[in-house]
Design a protein around this motif. Structure first.
Motif, short mmCIF file in Angstrom:
data_model
loop_
_atom_site.label_atom_id
_atom_site.label_comp_id
_atom_site.label_asym_id
_atom_site.label_seq_id
_atom_site.Cartn_x
_atom_site.Cartn_y
_atom_site.Cartn_z
N HIS A 28 0.72 -1.17 0.27
CA HIS A 28 0.05 -0.01 0.08
C HIS A 28 0.80 1.29 0.18
N LEU A 29 1.97 1.36 -0.82
CA LEU A 29 2.64 2.48 -0.95
C LEU A 29 3.05 2.69 -2.39
N PRO A 30 3.28 4.00 -2.76
CA PRO A 30 3.86 4.10 -4.24
C PRO A 30 5.03 3.37 -4.49
N THR A 31 5.13 2.95 -5.64
CA THR A 31 6.09 2.02 -6.06
C THR A 31 7.04 2.59 -7.21
N GLN A 32 8.34 2.49 -7.22
CA GLN A 32 9.08 3.10 -8.65
C GLN A 32 9.90 1.77 -8.83
N ILE A 33 10.06 1.41 -9.96
CA ILE A 33 10.94 0.43 -10.49
C ILE A 33 12.20 1.04 -11.31
N ARG A 34 13.21 0.74 -10.80
CA ARG A 34 14.54 1.27 -11.31
C ARG A 34 15.23 0.40 -12.24
#
Ligand code: ATP
Ligand code: MG
Length: 429
Positions: free
Chosen positions: A355-361
């Motif tokens: 339940h958190l914003p997620t960024q894929i690097r």
């Protein structure tokens, strides 16, 4: 050709690969890279020193095809299951004339913090980084990372101690020694990554950095720009390959290809199955329909298998966040990198569970320099995490005096090495 000393050479010992990168100290430009696959790190520890010695020899020989200088000094980057961390604290009286925190006092409190770590936790481990989390003077927090010159009676320090398994480190140092390589420093690559590949604003707000590697997933969480805890979860992308091999009844190599390019490889597998089916049934069936049916069923199985493992990983990340009291409480969310981060749907599962914003690097998006270098030279830090070793090189180059106490725990590597070598020598003829 530039003099060797103007370059820094990093060797990363990760769970699936040894990687090497050479960076020019002044321009920070990449000069050469190389990698070899390895499979002898078991439960986070290099057990086979001879195999590691051979791999390092081949890594250096491979690098020397592009880099003609003598490789003599290296920095070791560590990752994987040998790592762990704990937050420890201690306090001392400031007994000098002016009640001022001086170098002696700082030295003493760091030593005390180390000594306060319970023996069952520090046993057979070596501290690689000792990172200040909080200083207190007379019971009040002081907002600084340079305590020298502060005044008071009572001085407290809480610090994050990042360890490695001692045997693992000794074996790496020994393998370097066998290759006549002098180890200048040892750095935990995920800590380096979090320091120079993640915005300070994110670290201030609160962020969890997740590296999905080969056999492990490493998690480090920050708040107020301070690392709270580093944890290594013993599941990685290789587990997904193994699950696919078992679940789809294919070879491990085939499972890996399916994991990397599912659409293409599942279609290939579906047509192989169609061939077998048609030749064994000897009846008239429509090939395209059969093919499609196989493909859809394989695709369903594939999703079932990979989702189960990825959910396992994210449930353990959630456990880490609950343990440190940050579950659903990190405004900068989750940053995911490493070879395993390239799997489709990782961000959906992450958001769903955490339940958190997620960024894929993605490595290639992260660093154009690295990508360009790889394309130009047809270089093979392929298929996986190239940013961690690059970040370690940058971290090494950016270290300054202020890091002296932070990195204090690393001062005695040559002593460990000497002891190890003496220990080994007693068995030599
Ligand atoms: N495009 C891709 N899609 C899915 N998985 C991938 C892809 N490319 C690489 N992988 C997987 O990533 C894993 C390797 O990741 P990485 O290079 O981050 O591991 P590592 O650094 O050796 O491990 P660790 O960080 O645990 O020590 C392998 O299992 C590989 O199959
Ligand atoms: Mg890695």
């Amino acid at each position: 050709m530039k003099k060797n000393d103007s370059d820094v050479i990093i060797i990363e010992v990760s769970t699936t690969m040894l990687r090497l990168i050479i960076i020019n100290k002044e321009s920070n430009k990449i000069i050469a890279t190389s990698s070899v696959s390895i499979d002898y790190i078991k439960r986070g520890i290099v057990k086979d020193v001879e195999a590691l010695t051979r791999s390092i020899r081949s890594l250096v020989a491979d690098t020397n095809k592009n880099y003609l200088n003598n490789i003599k000094k290296v920095v070791i980057a560590l990752s994987g299951g040998a790592l762990s961390s704990i937050s420890s604290s201690a306090e001392i009286k400031i007994n000098n004339k002016n009640n001022i925190v001086n170098e002696e006092i700082v030295e003493e409190i760091y030593q005390k913090v180390e000594n306060r770590i319970p023996e069952n936790i520090s046993q057979n481990k070596k501290i690689i980084h000792l990172i200040p989390q909080k200083y207190k003077i007379d019971g009040r927090s002081v907002n600084t990372n340079k305590p020298l010159g502060l005044k008071g009676n009572n001085f407290e320090l809480q610090a994050l101690c990042i360890f490695t398994n001692k045997q693992h480190l000794e074996n790496i140092l020994l393998a370097c020694e066998e290759n006549n390589l002098e180890v200048e420093d040892v750095i935990v690559s995920e800590y380096a990554y979090s320091k120079n590949q993640v915005n300070e604003a994110d670290r201030l707000a609160g962020v969890c950095i997740v590296n999905i590697g080969g056999d492990t997933t490493t998690v480090i969480t920050y708040e107020e720009n301070i690392p709270i805890l580093l944890e290594v979860i013993p599941i990685g992308s290789e587990d997904i390959s193994r699950d696919l091999a078992l679940g789809l009844k294919v070879s491990l190599a085939q499972a890996k290809s399916i994991k990397i390019s599912p659409d293409l490889e599942l279609r290939r597998l579906a047509s192989e199955l169609t061939e077998v089916f048609i030749s064994s049934q000897r009846m008239n069936i429509r090939r395209d329909q059969r093919d499609k049916a196989f493909f859809l069923s394989l695709q369903e199985k594939y999703h079932e298998i990979i989702y189960a493992r990825i959910i396992d990983i994210f449930e353990l990340i959630q456990k880490h966040l609950k343990k440190i009291g940050r579950d659903r409480l990190l405004p900068a969310g989750i940053i995911i990198h490493g070879g395993g981060a390239m799997m489709k749907d990782i961000n959906i599962i992450s958001k769903e569970i955490l339940h958190l914003p997620t960024q894929i690097r993605n490595d290639s998006v992260c660093n154009k320099d690295l990508l360009k270098f790889k394309q130009n030279q047809n270089i093979c830090i392929e298929n996986g995490d190239t940013m961690s070793i690059y970040a370690t090189a940058l971290y090494y180059l950016q270290q300054d005096e202020a890091n002296y106490f932070i990195n204090k725990g690393r001062k005695d590597f040559p002593v460990i090495l000497k002891n190890t070598i003496n220990w080994v020598k007693q068995f030599l003829p």
